[in-house]
Scaffold this active site. Structure first.
Site, PDB file in Angstrom:
ATOM      1  N   HIS A 105       0.859  -1.181   0.000  1.00  0.00           N
ATOM      2  CA  HIS A 105       0.000   0.000   0.000  1.00  0.00           C
ATOM      3  C   HIS A 105       0.897   1.233   0.000  1.00  0.00           C
ATOM      4  O   HIS A 105       1.956   1.243   0.626  1.00  0.00           O
ATOM      5  CB  HIS A 105      -0.875   0.005   1.257  1.00  0.00           C
ATOM      6  CG  HIS A 105      -1.410   1.366   1.629  1.00  0.00           C
ATOM      7  ND1 HIS A 105      -0.823   2.151   2.610  1.00  0.00           N
ATOM      8  CD2 HIS A 105      -2.452   2.088   1.136  1.00  0.00           C
ATOM      9  CE1 HIS A 105      -1.491   3.287   2.711  1.00  0.00           C
ATOM     10  NE2 HIS A 105      -2.476   3.267   1.836  1.00  0.00           N
ATOM     11  N   HIS A 174      -7.750  -4.045  18.138  1.00  0.00           N
ATOM     12  CA  HIS A 174      -8.695  -5.082  18.560  1.00  0.00           C
ATOM     13  C   HIS A 174      -8.115  -6.488  18.395  1.00  0.00           C
ATOM     14  O   HIS A 174      -8.651  -7.445  18.944  1.00  0.00           O
ATOM     15  CB  HIS A 174     -10.006  -4.962  17.775  1.00  0.00           C
ATOM     16  CG  HIS A 174      -9.876  -5.184  16.308  1.00  0.00           C
ATOM     17  ND1 HIS A 174      -9.276  -4.274  15.468  1.00  0.00           N
ATOM     18  CD2 HIS A 174     -10.257  -6.220  15.510  1.00  0.00           C
ATOM     19  CE1 HIS A 174      -9.302  -4.733  14.232  1.00  0.00           C
ATOM     20  NE2 HIS A 174      -9.892  -5.913  14.222  1.00  0.00           N
ATOM     21  N   ARG A 259     -15.718   9.370  -3.647  1.00  0.00           N
ATOM     22  CA  ARG A 259     -16.247   8.355  -4.572  1.00  0.00           C
ATOM     23  C   ARG A 259     -16.030   6.967  -3.968  1.00  0.00           C
ATOM     24  O   ARG A 259     -14.910   6.460  -3.915  1.00  0.00           O
ATOM     25  CB  ARG A 259     -15.544   8.480  -5.919  1.00  0.00           C
ATOM     26  CG  ARG A 259     -16.123   7.594  -7.014  1.00  0.00           C
ATOM     27  CD  ARG A 259     -15.452   7.940  -8.337  1.00  0.00           C
ATOM     28  NE  ARG A 259     -16.047   7.247  -9.449  1.00  0.00           N
ATOM     29  CZ  ARG A 259     -15.498   6.173 -10.042  1.00  0.00           C
ATOM     30  NH1 ARG A 259     -14.342   5.685  -9.598  1.00  0.00           N
ATOM     31  NH2 ARG A 259     -16.087   5.611 -11.078  1.00  0.00           N
TER      32      ARG A 259
END
Length: 300
Positions: A105, A174, A259
């Site tokens: 990423h 978490h 978008r």
């Protein structure tokens, strides 16, 4: 300011799609040019899917504006409350089919926030990070060496600062787990003036392919089994959880009326969740979380 950044990011998008699309023998990056109905945003979304190398990937450029900064931005910076904004950025995610190639990423962005009474506020943000499913120490070291090289011209402490920020940011609270092995993450960058900050952002963008391409080429021919693929799909679940629950970029995009198709292009096409999923002690799967997903100094 914003036109300079826009030009660089569009060129970077083209270069990345050309470089990585050229590696895939079955598919290529489609091009979707879009514009918001209200005229407050436009972009170019490039997506590859069902390829020989990439199961799915997206490289998205967008430029948007709004009358108010969304909550995801003002929570940590209350001085932005009530300001109009313009933002330009590129965001990419590549999900290879082969479980031995990590998902990656990257994101680069520039913001200007204005009101009638005060000087405009501007800043850069971005970085790149790596999410392996099967760890190779030499790949992790190489990835961080390139990240260090991107930062080195701007100061000896820059890599350490943004490497730690990346480790802290891409943490699934978490799950009590890191999302991957990190890289670089920076935000609110305006120290030293626009030109210096813009040069730094360009260095990060220009080093992305240098960091990721050799890892692909080294791992793409490794054969894999159904077991390897199932573990990849299970671990992709962590990627989805982070993006939908914690990622500020995803939240900003959705809260600012962005978008949705382009914002959620980062999600993998196939993913699995299993109740109380167990891996064999001492296995490569177990070593991913017990060794590789533990923040550490990889290059010193």
């Amino acid at each position: 300011m914003i036109e300079q950044v826009k030009k660089y990011l569009i060129n970077l998008q083209n270069d990345i799609c050309e470089e990585f699309g050229g590696l895939d023998s079955k598919s290529s990056f489609d091009k979707d040019v879009w514009e918001r109905d209200d005229g407050r945003g436009s972009g170019i979304t490039r997506v590859i899917s069902n390829g020989s190398l990439f199961e799915k990937g997206g490289v998205n450029f967008s430029i948007i504006s709004g009358d108010r900064m969304p909550k995801s931005a003002t929570e940590s910076r209350p001085e932005l409350e009530g300001r109009k904004f313009k933002a330009v950025g590129i965001s990419l995610v590549l999900h290879p089919d082969n479980p031995f190639i990590p998902t990656t990423h990257a994101n680069l962005r520039f913001f200007i926030a204005e009101n009638e009474k005060e000087e405009p506020l501007w800043w850069f943000g971005g970085g790149f990070d790596l999410t392996p499913y099967y760890g190779f120490e030499e790949d992790v070291i190489y990835w961080h060496q390139v990240a260090n090289n991107a930062c080195k011209p701007f100061g000896d402490k820059i890599y350490d600062r943004y490497k730690k920020w990346c480790d802290d940011y891409f943490y699934l609270s978490h799950r009590n787990e890191q999302r991957g092995i990190g890289g670089l993450f920076f935000d609110d960058l305006n120290e030293g003036g626009f030109e210096s900050c813009f040069e730094f952002m360009q260095s990060i963008g220009n080093h992305f392919s240098k960091a990721y391409m050799p890892i692909i080429k080294k791992r793409q021919a490794i054969p894999f089994t159904k077991k390897h693929k199932e573990f990849q799909l299970f671990r992709r679940g962590r990627y989805v959880e982070f993006n939908l629950i914690q990622d500020r970029g995803t939240l900003f995009g959705l809260q600012s009326g962005g978008r949705t198709e382009s914002i959620l292009m980062s999600l993998p096409p196939k993913v699995q969740w299993h109740y109380k999923f167990k891996v064999e002690a001492g296995s490569d799967e177990e070593r991913l979380t017990s060794y590789f997903l533990k923040p550490r100094d990889w290059i010193n």
